[in-house]
Design a protein around this motif. Sequence first.
Motif, PDB file in Angstrom:
ATOM      1  N   THR A  19       0.856  -1.183   0.000  1.00  6.62           N
ATOM      2  CA  THR A  19       0.000   0.000   0.000  1.00  6.62           C
ATOM      3  C   THR A  19       0.892   1.233   0.000  1.00  6.62           C
ATOM      4  O   THR A  19       1.898   1.294   0.715  1.00  6.62           O
ATOM      5  CB  THR A  19      -0.917   0.041   1.237  1.00  6.62           C
ATOM      6  N   TRP A  20       0.538   2.195  -0.813  1.00  8.87           N
ATOM      7  CA  TRP A  20       1.315   3.414  -0.925  1.00  8.87           C
ATOM      8  C   TRP A  20       0.686   4.495  -0.061  1.00  8.87           C
ATOM      9  O   TRP A  20      -0.542   4.561   0.064  1.00  8.87           O
ATOM     10  CB  TRP A  20       1.382   3.869  -2.379  1.00  8.87           C
ATOM     11  N   PRO A  21       1.492   5.359   0.539  1.00 12.60           N
ATOM     12  CA  PRO A  21       0.924   6.431   1.369  1.00 12.60           C
ATOM     13  C   PRO A  21       0.208   7.466   0.504  1.00 12.60           C
ATOM     14  O   PRO A  21       0.569   7.683  -0.650  1.00 12.60           O
ATOM     15  CB  PRO A  21       2.158   7.051   2.039  1.00 12.60           C
ATOM     16  N   ASN A  22      -0.798   8.088   1.124  1.00 15.58           N
ATOM     17  CA  ASN A  22      -1.458   9.175   0.402  1.00 15.58           C
ATOM     18  C   ASN A  22      -0.605  10.436   0.529  1.00 15.58           C
ATOM     19  O   ASN A  22       0.437  10.443   1.184  1.00 15.58           O
ATOM     20  CB  ASN A  22      -2.890   9.394   0.905  1.00 15.58           C
ATOM     21  N   ARG A  23      -1.031  11.504  -0.099  1.00 10.97           N
ATOM     22  CA  ARG A  23      -0.224  12.730  -0.152  1.00 10.97           C
ATOM     23  C   ARG A  23       0.049  13.297   1.247  1.00 10.97           C
ATOM     24  O   ARG A  23       1.156  13.713   1.551  1.00 10.97           O
ATOM     25  CB  ARG A  23      -0.936  13.767  -1.021  1.00 10.97           C
ATOM     26  N   GLU A  24      -0.966  13.287   2.102  1.00 19.04           N
ATOM     27  CA  GLU A  24      -0.808  13.839   3.452  1.00 19.04           C
ATOM     28  C   GLU A  24       0.204  13.027   4.261  1.00 19.04           C
ATOM     29  O   GLU A  24       1.074  13.587   4.936  1.00 19.04           O
ATOM     30  CB  GLU A  24      -2.157  13.856   4.163  1.00 19.04           C
ATOM     31  N   GLU A  25       0.109  11.699   4.207  1.00 19.61           N
ATOM     32  CA  GLU A  25       1.054  10.850   4.921  1.00 19.61           C
ATOM     33  C   GLU A  25       2.476  11.036   4.388  1.00 19.61           C
ATOM     34  O   GLU A  25       3.437  11.073   5.163  1.00 19.61           O
ATOM     35  CB  GLU A  25       0.658   9.382   4.773  1.00 19.61           C
ATOM     36  N   LEU A  26       2.591  11.163   3.082  1.00 13.51           N
ATOM     37  CA  LEU A  26       3.898  11.346   2.461  1.00 13.51           C
ATOM     38  C   LEU A  26       4.542  12.661   2.906  1.00 13.51           C
ATOM     39  O   LEU A  26       5.715  12.701   3.271  1.00 13.51           O
ATOM     40  CB  LEU A  26       3.766  11.314   0.943  1.00 13.51           C
ATOM     41  N   LEU A  27       3.764  13.745   2.905  1.00 10.96           N
ATOM     42  CA  LEU A  27       4.302  15.046   3.314  1.00 10.96           C
ATOM     43  C   LEU A  27       4.656  15.061   4.795  1.00 10.96           C
ATOM     44  O   LEU A  27       5.674  15.634   5.192  1.00 10.96           O
ATOM     45  CB  LEU A  27       3.302  16.152   2.980  1.00 10.96           C
ATOM     46  N   THR A  28       3.829  14.418   5.617  1.00  9.15           N
ATOM     47  CA  THR A  28       4.114  14.350   7.054  1.00  9.15           C
ATOM     48  C   THR A  28       5.399  13.566   7.309  1.00  9.15           C
ATOM     49  O   THR A  28       6.269  14.013   8.068  1.00  9.15           O
ATOM     50  CB  THR A  28       2.941  13.690   7.799  1.00  9.15           C
ATOM     51  N   SER A  29       5.532  12.422   6.666  1.00 10.21           N
ATOM     52  CA  SER A  29       6.734  11.602   6.844  1.00 10.21           C
ATOM     53  C   SER A  29       7.980  12.335   6.343  1.00 10.21           C
ATOM     54  O   SER A  29       9.035  12.287   6.978  1.00 10.21           O
ATOM     55  CB  SER A  29       6.593  10.282   6.084  1.00 10.21           C
ATOM     56  N   THR A  30       7.849  13.018   5.220  1.00  8.65           N
ATOM     57  CA  THR A  30       8.972  13.780   4.686  1.00  8.65           C
ATOM     58  C   THR A  30       9.374  14.890   5.653  1.00  8.65           C
ATOM     59  O   THR A  30      10.562  15.122   5.884  1.00  8.65           O
ATOM     60  CB  THR A  30       8.611  14.382   3.316  1.00  8.65           C
ATOM     61  N   GLY A  31       8.395  15.558   6.232  1.00  6.84           N
ATOM     62  CA  GLY A  31       8.678  16.609   7.208  1.00  6.84           C
ATOM     63  C   GLY A  31       9.407  16.076   8.431  1.00  6.84           C
ATOM     64  O   GLY A  31      10.359  16.697   8.921  1.00  6.84           O
ATOM     65  N   VAL A  32       8.979  14.919   8.909  1.00 10.45           N
ATOM     66  CA  VAL A  32       9.630  14.311  10.076  1.00 10.45           C
ATOM     67  C   VAL A  32      11.078  13.955   9.744  1.00 10.45           C
ATOM     68  O   VAL A  32      11.991  14.222  10.537  1.00 10.45           O
ATOM     69  CB  VAL A  32       8.850  13.062  10.550  1.00 10.45           C
ATOM     70  N   VAL A  33      11.300  13.372   8.585  1.00  6.43           N
ATOM     71  CA  VAL A  33      12.655  13.002   8.178  1.00  6.43           C
ATOM     72  C   VAL A  33      13.540  14.241   8.052  1.00  6.43           C
ATOM     73  O   VAL A  33      14.683  14.253   8.528  1.00  6.43           O
ATOM     74  CB  VAL A  33      12.638  12.209   6.857  1.00  6.43           C
ATOM     75  N   LEU A  34      13.026  15.297   7.435  1.00  7.34           N
ATOM     76  CA  LEU A  34      13.817  16.525   7.285  1.00  7.34           C
ATOM     77  C   LEU A  34      14.110  17.171   8.637  1.00  7.34           C
ATOM     78  O   LEU A  34      15.207  17.695   8.855  1.00  7.34           O
ATOM     79  CB  LEU A  34      13.099  17.505   6.362  1.00  7.34           C
ATOM     80  N   PHE A  35      13.156  17.128   9.553  1.00 11.11           N
ATOM     81  CA  PHE A  35      13.370  17.681  10.892  1.00 11.11           C
ATOM     82  C   PHE A  35      14.466  16.908  11.624  1.00 11.11           C
ATOM     83  O   PHE A  35      15.390  17.503  12.188  1.00 11.11           O
ATOM     84  CB  PHE A  35      12.072  17.647  11.701  1.00 11.11           C
ATOM     85  N   ILE A  36      14.397  15.587  11.594  1.00 14.25           N
ATOM     86  CA  ILE A  36      15.406  14.762  12.264  1.00 14.25           C
ATOM     87  C   ILE A  36      16.771  14.974  11.615  1.00 14.25           C
ATOM     88  O   ILE A  36      17.797  15.042  12.305  1.00 14.25           O
ATOM     89  CB  ILE A  36      14.988  13.276  12.247  1.00 14.25           C
ATOM     90  N   LEU A  37      16.788  15.085  10.299  1.00 13.53           N
ATOM     91  CA  LEU A  37      18.037  15.356   9.588  1.00 13.53           C
ATOM     92  C   LEU A  37      18.632  16.696  10.022  1.00 13.53           C
ATOM     93  O   LEU A  37      19.838  16.799  10.270  1.00 13.53           O
ATOM     94  CB  LEU A  37      17.784  15.354   8.091  1.00 13.53           C
ATOM     95  N   GLY A  38      17.808  17.719  10.146  1.00 15.06           N
ATOM     96  CA  GLY A  38      18.284  19.036  10.574  1.00 15.06           C
ATOM     97  C   GLY A  38      18.819  19.018  11.999  1.00 15.06           C
ATOM     98  O   GLY A  38      19.873  19.590  12.282  1.00 15.06           O
ATOM     99  N   VAL A  39      18.099  18.355  12.898  1.00 14.09           N
ATOM    100  CA  VAL A  39      18.544  18.265  14.295  1.00 14.09           C
ATOM    101  C   VAL A  39      19.861  17.500  14.384  1.00 14.09           C
ATOM    102  O   VAL A  39      20.779  17.903  15.098  1.00 14.09           O
ATOM    103  CB  VAL A  39      17.453  17.612  15.178  1.00 14.09           C
ATOM    104  N   SER A  40      19.963  16.409  13.635  1.00 13.80           N
ATOM    105  CA  SER A  40      21.207  15.626  13.632  1.00 13.80           C
ATOM    106  C   SER A  40      22.374  16.435  13.078  1.00 13.80           C
ATOM    107  O   SER A  40      23.479  16.387  13.615  1.00 13.80           O
ATOM    108  CB  SER A  40      21.033  14.355  12.802  1.00 13.80           C
TER     109      SER A  40
END
Length: 62
Positions: A19-40
């Motif tokens: 199952t593929w994520p919908n647009r909202e799930e994709l944007l939320t997950s991308t935001g979380v990854v970018l936030f963790i990347l920035g903090v790291s």
Amino acid sequence: MEKLKKFFGEVKAEAKKTTWPNREELLTSTGVVLFILGVSALYLFLVDLLFSGTLGALLQRF
């Protein structure tokens, strides 16, 4: 040859379960990854700054 056919049949069956994520799930997950990347990146930058400053100070003394 039969094992290969069975393998690809199982791969196809598993791919149908995907199952593929919908647009909202994709944007939320991308935001979380970018936030963790920035903090790291910020953490590693500060640790590097601390160690390089400490090492520079030690080398100037000796």
